[in-house]
Scaffold this motif. Structure first.
Motif, short mmCIF file in Angstrom:
data_model
loop_
_atom_site.label_atom_id
_atom_site.label_comp_id
_atom_site.label_asym_id
_atom_site.label_seq_id
_atom_site.Cartn_x
_atom_site.Cartn_y
_atom_site.Cartn_z
N LYS A 8 0.98 -1.63 -0.34
CA LYS A 8 -0.38 -0.20 0.52
C LYS A 8 0.68 1.15 -0.36
O LYS A 8 2.08 1.67 0.59
N LYS A 77 -11.11 10.34 -4.36
CA LYS A 77 -10.29 10.12 -3.39
C LYS A 77 -9.49 11.06 -2.74
O LYS A 77 -8.90 11.11 -1.55
N THR A 88 -4.62 6.00 2.65
CA THR A 88 -3.68 5.43 1.84
C THR A 88 -4.01 4.72 1.10
O THR A 88 -5.97 5.16 1.02
N ILE A 89 -3.68 3.80 -0.20
CA ILE A 89 -4.05 3.43 -0.85
C ILE A 89 -3.50 1.95 -1.31
O ILE A 89 -2.32 1.55 -1.31
N SER A 90 -4.26 0.74 -1.76
CA SER A 90 -3.85 -0.26 -2.04
C SER A 90 -2.94 -0.26 -3.64
O SER A 90 -3.26 0.65 -4.14
N GLN A 93 -5.20 -0.56 -5.94
CA GLN A 93 -5.48 0.23 -6.85
C GLN A 93 -4.95 2.45 -7.08
O GLN A 93 -4.94 2.29 -7.87
N CYS A 94 -3.64 1.91 -6.40
CA CYS A 94 -2.81 2.89 -6.69
C CYS A 94 -2.48 2.41 -8.62
O CYS A 94 -2.75 3.85 -8.88
N GLN A 97 -5.47 3.54 -10.37
CA GLN A 97 -5.53 4.50 -10.77
C GLN A 97 -4.27 5.91 -11.95
O GLN A 97 -5.07 6.87 -12.39
N CYS A 176 -2.16 8.81 -7.72
CA CYS A 176 -0.69 7.88 -7.66
C CYS A 176 -0.62 8.61 -9.47
O CYS A 176 -0.57 7.87 -10.72
#
Length: 325
Positions: A8, A77, A88-90, A93-94, A97, A176
């Motif tokens: 993450k 986000k 936080t972003i996994s 997911q990053c 994005q 990201c």
């Protein structure tokens, strides 16, 4: 070397202004809602009025849909980070994005090029306009734009996703962004930079060159008109598009084609705010204010119809537009 696998990331956002988090949330929320409403209204207006079913407005509705994608990929986000401090972003997911954002950027290059070609045909070859810009050609240009955008950025994201992030998992940005991700990588970014240079030379410069060529012919044709009023009236049909092109290309060059460094990340964030929020907000304003036909129809749509029924009608007519020939 063995590196700890990053699962993450922590997006720092606008950590420099802790006392302005609520104000920033309200500002970005208003911009987001205005962008959604403005672009949705253009799509609904174009789809629900048969006299606007022309190539120019068909491309415009696709551009408006793309602008909705732009802000939706990043801004929700950002709002969650500002109001709930959920930074936080996994990893997956990053990467997703980043991929979607880069794809939307490339797609806009190609859509703007298609719109420039449409204006070139309308002004320089008016007698053949309906023959050249038929439905099949318009749909093909849109499909190629979207497919090329999604396929063209795949190598960048693939290479970044396979990098090692041993220095830190804190992204000094509000989403990201690829430039921020490259500063975190400790496995080397020379391959990504090389691919970016090659793609930039081919896939990015090609739309730019074609757009410039189209406007060279357009300006040349306009200058040949004898009446000043005719020149003004003819050029006004592409003034909105030219304004959007200058705004989009100008911010793109400022963000991605200048030297990158860790110290420039703060400036990068500021430029990306303009890039991500201002363009989707200004595009519907530019087109609706500069195009008399669209402006009048837009106000009629707002006055006479409610939002949800018109949206359903729009979707139905848009499907019929694709199926008809």
């Amino acid at each position: 070397m063995n590196h700890t696998e990053v699962t993450k990331f922590i997006i720092l956002g606008f950590f420099e202004f802790p006392e302005l988090q609520l104000l920033l949330f309200l500002v970005f929320l208003i911009i987001y809602l205005m962008s959604l409403i403005g672009n949705l209204l253009i799509i609904i207006t174009v789809c629900s009025n048969s006299h606007l079913h022309s190539p120019m407005f068909f491309f415009l509705s696709n551009l408006s849909f793309l602008e909705i994608c732009y802000v939706t990929i990043t801004v929700p986000k950002l709002l969650a980070m500002l109001i709930a401090q959920n930074k936080t972003i996994s990893f997956m997911q990053c990467m997703m994005q980043m991929y979607l954002f880069l794809a939307c950027t490339d797609i806009e290059f190609y859509l703007l090029t298609a719109m420039a070609y449409d204006r070139y045909v309308a002004i320089c070859k008016p007698l053949y306009y309906t023959i050249i810009m038929n439905k099949k050609i318009c749909i093909s240009l849109v499909i190629v734009s979207w497919m090329t955008g999604f396929l063209g950025v795949a190598p960048h994201v693939t290479l970044i996703s396979q990098s090692s992030f041993c220095n830190s998992n804190e992204i000094n940005h509000f989403f990201c962004d690829i430039t921020a991700m490259m500063t975190l990588s400790c496995s080397g970014t020379s391959v990504v930079q090389t691919i970016t240079l090659i793609e930039g030379s081919i896939l990015a410069c090609t739309p730019f060159t074609l757009t410039i060529i189209s406007y060279v012919y357009i300006i040349s044709a306009v200058l040949k008109l004898h009446s000043a009023k005719s020149r003004q009236k003819t050029f006004s049909t592409c003034f909105s598009h030219l304004t959007v092109v200058l705004l989009f290309y100008g911010t793109s060059v400022a963000v991605y084609l200048r030297p990158q460094s860790t110290d420039s990340m703060d400036l990068n964030k500021l430029l990306n705010v303009v890039y991500i929020t201002a363009i989707p907000l200004f595009n519907p304003l530019i087109y609706s204010l500069r195009n008399k036909e669209l402006k009048e129809t837009l106000w009629k749509t707002i006055r006479k119809t409610s939002f949800l029924p018109e949206l359903m009608k729009c979707c139905k007519q848009h499907l019929q537009y694709f199926n008809s020939k």
